[in-house]
Structures are given as structure tokens and as C-alpha cells.
Motif scaffolding. Structure first.
Motif, PDB file in Angstrom:
ATOM      1  N   VAL A 152      15.305 -13.210  -6.938  1.00  0.00           N
ATOM      2  CA  VAL A 152      14.282 -12.190  -6.793  1.00  0.00           C
ATOM      3  C   VAL A 152      14.146 -11.475  -8.129  1.00  0.00           C
ATOM      4  O   VAL A 152      15.146 -11.122  -8.759  1.00  0.00           O
ATOM      5  CB  VAL A 152      14.666 -11.202  -5.671  1.00  0.00           C
ATOM      6  CG1 VAL A 152      13.627 -10.109  -5.535  1.00  0.00           C
ATOM      7  CG2 VAL A 152      14.841 -11.937  -4.347  1.00  0.00           C
ATOM      8  N   GLY A 153      12.908 -11.267  -8.571  1.00  0.00           N
ATOM      9  CA  GLY A 153      12.663 -10.628  -9.858  1.00  0.00           C
ATOM     10  C   GLY A 153      12.024  -9.263  -9.709  1.00  0.00           C
ATOM     11  O   GLY A 153      11.792  -8.764  -8.606  1.00  0.00           O
ATOM     12  N   GLY A 154      11.710  -8.674 -10.837  1.00  0.00           N
ATOM     13  CA  GLY A 154      11.103  -7.356 -10.870  1.00  0.00           C
ATOM     14  C   GLY A 154       9.718  -7.309 -10.254  1.00  0.00           C
ATOM     15  O   GLY A 154       9.233  -6.236  -9.903  1.00  0.00           O
ATOM     16  N   ALA A 165       5.987 -11.211  -3.388  1.00  0.00           N
ATOM     17  CA  ALA A 165       5.519 -10.892  -4.728  1.00  0.00           C
ATOM     18  C   ALA A 165       4.685  -9.608  -4.666  1.00  0.00           C
ATOM     19  O   ALA A 165       3.860  -9.437  -3.761  1.00  0.00           O
ATOM     20  CB  ALA A 165       4.692 -12.047  -5.283  1.00  0.00           C
ATOM     21  N   ARG A 166       4.927  -8.686  -5.604  1.00  0.00           N
ATOM     22  CA  ARG A 166       4.262  -7.376  -5.589  1.00  0.00           C
ATOM     23  C   ARG A 166       2.739  -7.508  -5.595  1.00  0.00           C
ATOM     24  O   ARG A 166       2.054  -6.796  -4.862  1.00  0.00           O
ATOM     25  CB  ARG A 166       4.727  -6.538  -6.768  1.00  0.00           C
ATOM     26  CG  ARG A 166       4.191  -5.116  -6.752  1.00  0.00           C
ATOM     27  CD  ARG A 166       4.765  -4.273  -7.873  1.00  0.00           C
ATOM     28  NE  ARG A 166       6.218  -4.181  -7.836  1.00  0.00           N
ATOM     29  CZ  ARG A 166       6.907  -3.333  -7.071  1.00  0.00           C
ATOM     30  NH1 ARG A 166       6.260  -2.515  -6.261  1.00  0.00           N
ATOM     31  NH2 ARG A 166       8.215  -3.305  -7.101  1.00  0.00           N
ATOM     32  N   ASP A 167       2.189  -8.411  -6.395  1.00  0.00           N
ATOM     33  CA  ASP A 167       0.733  -8.548  -6.427  1.00  0.00           C
ATOM     34  C   ASP A 167       0.186  -9.071  -5.098  1.00  0.00           C
ATOM     35  O   ASP A 167      -0.896  -8.690  -4.667  1.00  0.00           O
ATOM     36  CB  ASP A 167       0.264  -9.405  -7.600  1.00  0.00           C
ATOM     37  CG  ASP A 167       0.814 -10.825  -7.586  1.00  0.00           C
ATOM     38  OD1 ASP A 167       1.789 -11.105  -6.865  1.00  0.00           O
ATOM     39  OD2 ASP A 167       0.255 -11.667  -8.313  1.00  0.00           O
ATOM     40  N   GLN A 168       0.950  -9.908  -4.422  1.00  0.00           N
ATOM     41  CA  GLN A 168       0.545 -10.395  -3.100  1.00  0.00           C
ATOM     42  C   GLN A 168       0.592  -9.255  -2.084  1.00  0.00           C
ATOM     43  O   GLN A 168      -0.262  -9.161  -1.206  1.00  0.00           O
ATOM     44  CB  GLN A 168       1.447 -11.553  -2.661  1.00  0.00           C
ATOM     45  CG  GLN A 168       0.997 -12.255  -1.425  1.00  0.00           C
ATOM     46  CD  GLN A 168      -0.271 -13.071  -1.619  1.00  0.00           C
ATOM     47  OE1 GLN A 168      -0.758 -13.281  -2.716  1.00  0.00           O
ATOM     48  NE2 GLN A 168      -0.830 -13.520  -0.525  1.00  0.00           N
TER      49      GLN A 168
END
Length: 129
Positions: free
Chosen positions: A54-56, A72-75
Motif C-alpha cells: 500500500v502506498g501514499g 486508490a485515493r483518486d478512485q
């Protein structure tokens, strides 16, 4: 006085719980990641806990049946107004998700949160900010 409700961003069906139980017996602790890719990359992926880094740009939406669930943050920006339900269907997907050899695949069902649920999320959920 109005009673506050507890809202979950992600839930799980009984059928998906059965598959998770079988996977836990074989693989131990599990985790899920919902990416924003195309094709099967947009399906929820199940991994042995820690096998997916898991990434930032990933956020934890919650837990399903004791398994952390990331996106994912954008999702998340597209899905933040919906409740996701982890389900399972017969058929083989073409992903790296560990349920694939069982002849099933995890899928996501979604529904829009009600206004009451969105208001409760604003109070309880730091992701809403």
C-alpha cells in the motif's frame, strides 16, 4: 434527540465471507485493494496480508470481515458517495487475486449513500474531509 447512525463505507455478503474463510485457511490473514485500473484491474483484489504494498496514494476504507480494504485515493474521489459491498461470483477473472484458482472472483456492488448516511459519514469519517 436524534440518534446517530454508524455507516460503513464497505460491507461484505455472506457468500463472500465463505470464500474469505476458505482463503484464510490456506493463506492466513488477507487484505483487499480496489484499484482504478481498467478491465480486471478495477475489480477488488484479494492478497495475503502484506503482499500488496500500500502506498501514499492508497487509503483504507475500512475492514470487511476482519480484512483491511484499501482503495486508490483518486478512485475514492469517484466512489466516496457510495457504499461498496464485496461480493463473489462464479467465473474466472484474469487478475492476481488469490481467489481466482477457486473458479470464483470478487466483485463490487455499490449503492449511493442516503443524505442521512452522508451526514453521519461527515461526523465519523476523516476520509470525508
Amino acid at each position: 434527540m436524534a440518534q446517530s447512525i454508524q455507516v460503513k463505507r464497505v460491507t461484505v455478503t455472506k457468500e463472500a465471507k465463505k470464500v474469505i474463510d476458505q482463503l484464510r485457511e490456506k493463506h492466513g490473514d488477507l487484505m483487499f485493494h480496489q484499484s482504478g485500473g481498467c478491465c480486471d484491474g478495477s475489480s477488488p483484489m484479494c492478497y495475503e496480508d502484506g503482499d500488496f504494498k500500500v502506498g501514499g496514494s492508497d487509503i483504507k476504507l475500512g475492514e470487511v470481515y476482519g480484512c483491511p480494504f484499501y482503495m486508490a485515493r483518486d478512485q475514492f474521489e469517484y466512489w466516496k458517495h457510495t457504499q461498496l459491498t464485496l461480493d463473489v461470483k462464479s467465473g474466472r477473472g484474469s487478475s492476481f487475486s488469490i481467489e481466482i484458482p477457486m473458479g470464483v472472483r470478487f466483485i463490487i456492488q455499490s449503492r449511493m449513500f442516503t443524505e442521512e448516511e452522508l451526514q453521519a459519514l461527515e461526523k465519523q469519517d476523516p476520509l470525508s474531509a
